[in-house]
Design a protein around this motif. Sequence first.
Motif, PDB file in Angstrom:
ATOM      1  N   LYS A 174       0.849  -1.199   0.000  1.00  0.00           N
ATOM      2  CA  LYS A 174       0.000   0.000   0.000  1.00  0.00           C
ATOM      3  C   LYS A 174       0.880   1.243   0.000  1.00  0.00           C
ATOM      4  CE  LYS A 174      -3.962  -2.247   0.523  1.00  0.00           C
ATOM      5  NZ  LYS A 174      -5.024  -2.241  -0.492  1.00  0.00           N
ATOM      6  N   GLY A 175       0.595   2.166  -0.923  1.00  0.00           N
ATOM      7  CA  GLY A 175       1.407   3.364  -1.070  1.00  0.00           C
ATOM      8  C   GLY A 175       1.457   4.225   0.169  1.00  0.00           C
ATOM      9  N   ARG A 176       0.387   4.214   0.970  1.00  0.00           N
ATOM     10  CA  ARG A 176       0.368   5.088   2.148  1.00  0.00           C
ATOM     11  C   ARG A 176       1.448   4.679   3.158  1.00  0.00           C
ATOM     12  NH1 ARG A 176      -4.497   2.230   2.531  1.00  0.00           N
ATOM     13  NH2 ARG A 176      -4.723   0.805   4.310  1.00  0.00           N
ATOM     14  N   TYR A 177       1.786   3.401   3.190  1.00  0.00           N
ATOM     15  CA  TYR A 177       2.833   2.961   4.110  1.00  0.00           C
ATOM     16  C   TYR A 177       4.217   3.370   3.607  1.00  0.00           C
ATOM     17  CZ  TYR A 177      -0.862   0.324   6.355  1.00  0.00           C
ATOM     18  OH  TYR A 177      -2.019  -0.020   7.014  1.00  0.00           O
ATOM     19  N   PHE A 178       4.365   3.411   2.293  1.00  0.00           N
ATOM     20  CA  PHE A 178       5.622   3.922   1.727  1.00  0.00           C
ATOM     21  C   PHE A 178       5.756   5.409   2.047  1.00  0.00           C
ATOM     22  CE2 PHE A 178       8.198   5.747  -1.718  1.00  0.00           C
ATOM     23  CZ  PHE A 178       9.336   4.960  -1.617  1.00  0.00           C
ATOM     24  N   ALA A 179       4.652   6.155   1.918  1.00  0.00           N
ATOM     25  CA  ALA A 179       4.669   7.588   2.241  1.00  0.00           C
ATOM     26  C   ALA A 179       4.991   7.808   3.717  1.00  0.00           C
ATOM     27  CB  ALA A 179       3.320   8.219   1.895  1.00  0.00           C
ATOM     28  N   LEU A 180       4.410   6.980   4.590  1.00  0.00           N
ATOM     29  CA  LEU A 180       4.710   7.084   6.023  1.00  0.00           C
ATOM     30  C   LEU A 180       6.186   6.800   6.290  1.00  0.00           C
ATOM     31  CD1 LEU A 180       1.671   5.403   7.822  1.00  0.00           C
ATOM     32  CD2 LEU A 180       2.460   7.759   8.093  1.00  0.00           C
ATOM     33  N   THR A 181       6.741   5.833   5.580  1.00  0.00           N
ATOM     34  CA  THR A 181       8.161   5.508   5.748  1.00  0.00           C
ATOM     35  C   THR A 181       9.028   6.705   5.370  1.00  0.00           C
ATOM     36  OG1 THR A 181       7.703   3.193   5.237  1.00  0.00           O
ATOM     37  CG2 THR A 181       9.997   3.895   5.122  1.00  0.00           C
ATOM     38  N   LEU A 182       8.710   7.355   4.273  1.00  0.00           N
ATOM     39  CA  LEU A 182       9.443   8.556   3.868  1.00  0.00           C
ATOM     40  C   LEU A 182       9.345   9.649   4.924  1.00  0.00           C
ATOM     41  CD1 LEU A 182       8.709   8.984   0.052  1.00  0.00           C
ATOM     42  CD2 LEU A 182      10.969   9.021   1.105  1.00  0.00           C
TER      43      LEU A 182
END
Length: 434
Positions: A174-182
């Motif tokens: 899920k892209g939102r978890y990648f965004a949270l990681t950033l």
Amino acid sequence: MKCCSLREYLYPLFLIVAGFLVYYPILGNQLLDYWDDQWVVMNYYTESGINFANIWAILTEFYHGQYAPFNEYLYLFLYSIAGYDPTIFHLASLLLHIANACLVFYIFKKLLIMSNRISIEKIPIISFLTALIFVIHPFNVESVAWMSASKVLVYAFFYLLATYTFLIFLERKKGRYFALTLIFYVFSFLGKEQAVTFPLLMLLVYWLLHYKFNNKEVWITVIPFFVLSLFFGIITMLSQSPDGNTIFSNAESYPLWQRVVYACYSLTEYFFKCIFPFKLSYLYPFPSLPGEPLPTWLLVYPVLLVVIVLTLWKHLTRWPLAFGLLFFIIHIAVALHIISLSRFAVVADRYAYVSSIGIAFIVAYYFYRLYEVLSVGKKVVLLILFCIYLMYLGVYSNVRTRTWYNVDTLKKELRDLLKERNDYKEIYGDKNDE
């Protein structure tokens, strides 16, 4: 099922209890007047109040070679609650450390499940033991007990959050978890510059989870973090150049070959102090100054490391040991003096805060593996020895928290260390402790 569910809650609860039992003395410690706390913690940013102008200034200005705005925000917030009440400040550090230990538990639990390298029933206990060693380890006392080192705790908190959300991203895509990681990665750097290692940790995780490095997905996700790390590294150099010995300054530094020797020495010291901490100190000065010849004994360390690597290569490349060692090396590498930065100590306990997790995992994994294969009688002996080891770590940490009570207790430790030098009387005469 209920038993397993209850056990899942008991693990973090035990970490919380262990953290408080070991570190409760810091709640009575003072802030260090006439020491780093005098300017790192107690400054005009802290005292200027929670307002847009001050928040922006903290974010955009370098301060005495420091750039750790999220750490300064912590001071600002705590000061707004109770002024310079040392109990409130130290309580915040302790809570951050315990939160970090709980994150270590959940990260390793998820990581080991996803890796499919260990049977599922072993994973919670290995993850718990890793986090337990981390939370009580004496190497971490400096980061928790010294308020000026709280940036290590702040950076580690967001760094570990970024690691956890990255694992969720790999699990759920899920892209939102990648965004949270950033986002958490950026926050981590705003706590302390050591966060620049995160892209290397991502690659290590990919390796552990059986990804191939010719997979485009790997590099599409990692490259943005490498770009950010390069940018953050430049910011770090610029922030330190007016005050310290960096590649952007004209101050005299050690030549590259000497920095390599010091790197070998520091790596060895960090590694062995992570396994069995002994004679820890808040100050480990360089044995020589820039421009001076190196002491001959230092030259043993590069040879020693080469011999160890060549002798144990087959073991070092096997996954449990390889993963733990690479985790350790990745996170300690920025403190090994290969790149000349503003540092006045050849080793510093606080720099090993995150890297010590890798060694804690190795100890936890091989203890449990050995425990499984032994006979009942030998299991009892091993369990007793391991409990003694844990007690040693916890008691030593508890004792060291008292060294950080105030400036006088720190100075006493320094005087005691100086007296152990062979040339003490030659330099200082027969002076007493005044």
